[in-house]
Design an enzyme around this catalytic site. Structure first.
Site, PDB file in Angstrom:
ATOM      1  N   ASN A   2       0.881  -1.164   0.000  1.00 30.17           N
ATOM      2  CA  ASN A   2       0.000   0.000   0.000  1.00 30.17           C
ATOM      3  C   ASN A   2       0.927   1.224   0.000  1.00 30.17           C
ATOM      4  OD1 ASN A   2      -1.819   2.009   0.672  1.00 30.17           O
ATOM      5  ND2 ASN A   2      -2.928   0.751   2.163  1.00 30.17           N
ATOM      6  N   ARG A  55      -2.345  -1.338  -3.795  1.00 31.75           N
ATOM      7  CA  ARG A  55      -3.359  -0.279  -3.812  1.00 31.75           C
ATOM      8  C   ARG A  55      -2.924   0.758  -4.844  1.00 31.75           C
ATOM      9  NH1 ARG A  55      -3.557   4.601   0.115  1.00 31.75           N
ATOM     10  NH2 ARG A  55      -5.385   5.697  -0.626  1.00 31.75           N
ATOM     11  N   HIS A  58     -10.817   6.562  -2.036  1.00 29.26           N
ATOM     12  CA  HIS A  58     -10.977   5.795  -0.792  1.00 29.26           C
ATOM     13  C   HIS A  58     -11.991   4.663  -0.959  1.00 29.26           C
ATOM     14  CE1 HIS A  58      -9.759   9.720   1.474  1.00 29.26           C
ATOM     15  NE2 HIS A  58      -8.697   8.930   1.364  1.00 29.26           N
ATOM     16  N   ARG A  70      -4.950  19.466   2.838  1.00 29.18           N
ATOM     17  CA  ARG A  70      -5.694  19.835   1.618  1.00 29.18           C
ATOM     18  C   ARG A  70      -6.917  20.664   1.969  1.00 29.18           C
ATOM     19  NH1 ARG A  70      -6.200  13.807  -0.677  1.00 29.18           N
ATOM     20  NH2 ARG A  70      -4.644  13.223   0.864  1.00 29.18           N
ATOM     21  N   GLU A  81      -7.769  -1.595   4.874  1.00 23.36           N
ATOM     22  CA  GLU A  81      -7.498  -1.543   3.433  1.00 23.36           C
ATOM     23  C   GLU A  81      -6.661  -2.721   2.958  1.00 23.36           C
ATOM     24  OE1 GLU A  81      -5.699   2.253   2.846  1.00 23.36           O
ATOM     25  OE2 GLU A  81      -7.580   3.123   2.151  1.00 23.36           O
TER      26      GLU A  81
END
Ligand code: AMP
Length: 381
Positions: free
Chosen positions: A7, A76, A164, A225, A367
């Protein structure tokens, strides 16, 4: 069958090994080995990652006898673009498609490509699978996909994708299992609140709306962000001499919790400073939760109702204050928290009050496990 998961993010790389046996595994299953590397700056990422992977079969902490025990590697990949909408076994044309989209998500997709190249060197011939963060949102209807700019943008590929997805999808399935209800009957809003933050509206297991768009910059306020802002600010700043690259840096790295608080991009540090009466840290938290709350209500409106509200990822799992502040304004939608449960979450937990019409759940992001399962499904046939 052992599956290695890479990942690779813009600021860290997680690596985990899962073992699939003959019987059913618990869901989620824990990895038999995992490591996390945080990138600090200009280090040689490929050799650092190679050293970590080689620990698997070399040295005193080895968990397997030789690299040949690994059957497949799952990666990922943040942006699959319009073409890559399902997990896929990686070949040269898939790599080219991932590289093509890296113009839109340069930091993230290049990290994944480096991981893929590294595995080709260390484990030649082993099947590699790409699992995309955009894929779950392939079911967004046209009205949630097309931006209301000139239609020509859409024809050029400028459209909403959403991100996501690996975790939004996992959480929806996990919630249905925890509640012992059919996923097909549920309207779910998932709040993925980590370094990056996004919401998804999931109707019967299908994503019908989400807050991130063409890039992972749209929507909620995040660690560094901005999330959505008036695009007029950008044209104003450009006319005043700010370049495209400078805007990119301002919006992606100097905004959000960091930009407003001036303290940190980490919610823990922002909350600590707010407790110490730092007004800008308090403002950062208030903007974050104000936008989160409006976003949840917008997702509920897209669904025409909400049965389950899920908080996940670093902030969603760990910050009872954030969950509290977001839910405080949502009583009119039937959301009511049990404050004791909310302040003592341990693992996946139902934190809703007994009379809450909406089930409010905290679910740990998994994940790597979700990627391993998709990789297993593709390569164990
Ligand atoms: P993730 O991207 O899911 O790893 O989330 C990382 C972020 O989660 C960090 O930058 C923090 O902002 C946040 N976080 C982690 N632990 C806590 C905590 N105990 N309280 C508040 N925020 C936290």
């Amino acid at each position: 069958m052992k599956i290695l998961v890479l990942n690779s993010g813009s600021s860290s790389q997680k690596t985990a090994l899962f073992e699939f046996g003959a019987g059913d595994l618990p869901d989620p299953a824990l990895p038999i080995w995992e490591r996390k590397l945080e990138w600090k700056g200009a280090e040689d990422r490929q050799s650092a990652a190679a050293e970590i992977i080689e620990e698997l079969w070399g040295g005193s902490n080895a968990v397997i006898g030789s690299p040949s025990e690994i059957s497949a590697v799952g990666h990922r990949v943040v942006h699959g673009g319009a073409k890559l909408t399902e997990p896929v076994v990686i070949d040269p044309s898939v790599k080219q498609s991932i590289a093509d989209v890296s113009e839109i998500a340069p930091l993230h997709n290049q990290a994944a490509l480096q991981g893929i190249d590294l595995v080709e060197k260390l484990l030649p011939g082993i099947p590699q699978v790409a699992v995309f963060d955009t894929a779950f949102h392939r079911t967004l209807p046209p009205h949630a996909t097309v931006y209301p700019g000139p239609y020509e943008w859409f024809e050029r590929g400028i459209r909403r994708f959403g991100f996501h997805g690996i975790n939004h999808e996992y959480c929806a399935h996990r919630a249905a299992r925890l509640l012992k209800l059919e996923l097909s009957s549920l309207k779910i809003v998932t709040c993925h609140l980590g370094n990056g933050c996004s919401l998804a509206a999931i109707d019967g297991g299908r994503s019908v709306d989400t807050t991130m768009g063409f890039t992972p910059l749209e929507g909620l306020m995040m660690g560094t962000r901005s999330g959505s802002i008036d695009p007029g600010i950008l044209t104003y700043l450009m006319r005043k001499g700010t370049s495209g690259d400078q805007l990119d840096s301002l919006l992606n790295h100097q905004s959000g919790l960091m930009g407003i608080s001036g303290v940190s991009s980490d919610m823990r540090a922002v909350l600590k400073a707010a407790d110490e009466e730092n007004a800008r840290a308090q403002l950062a938290f208030d903007i974050f939760t104000h936008r989160l709350k409006s976003g949840i209500a917008a997702m509920a409106a897209s669904l025409g109702g909400m049965d389950v509200l899920i908080f996940t990822a670093g902030i969603g799992e760990n910050s009872s204050q954030t969950r509290d502040a977001a839910c405080a304004g949502l009583k009119f939608l039937g959301v009511s928290l049990n404050h004791d449960k909310n302040s003592s979450v341990d693992g996946d937990t139902d934190v809703s009050a007994a009379d809450s019409k909406v089930k409010v759940l905290v679910i740990r992001a998994q994940e790597d496990w979700a990627i391993a399962q998709k990789c297993f499904a593709l390569t164990s046939l």
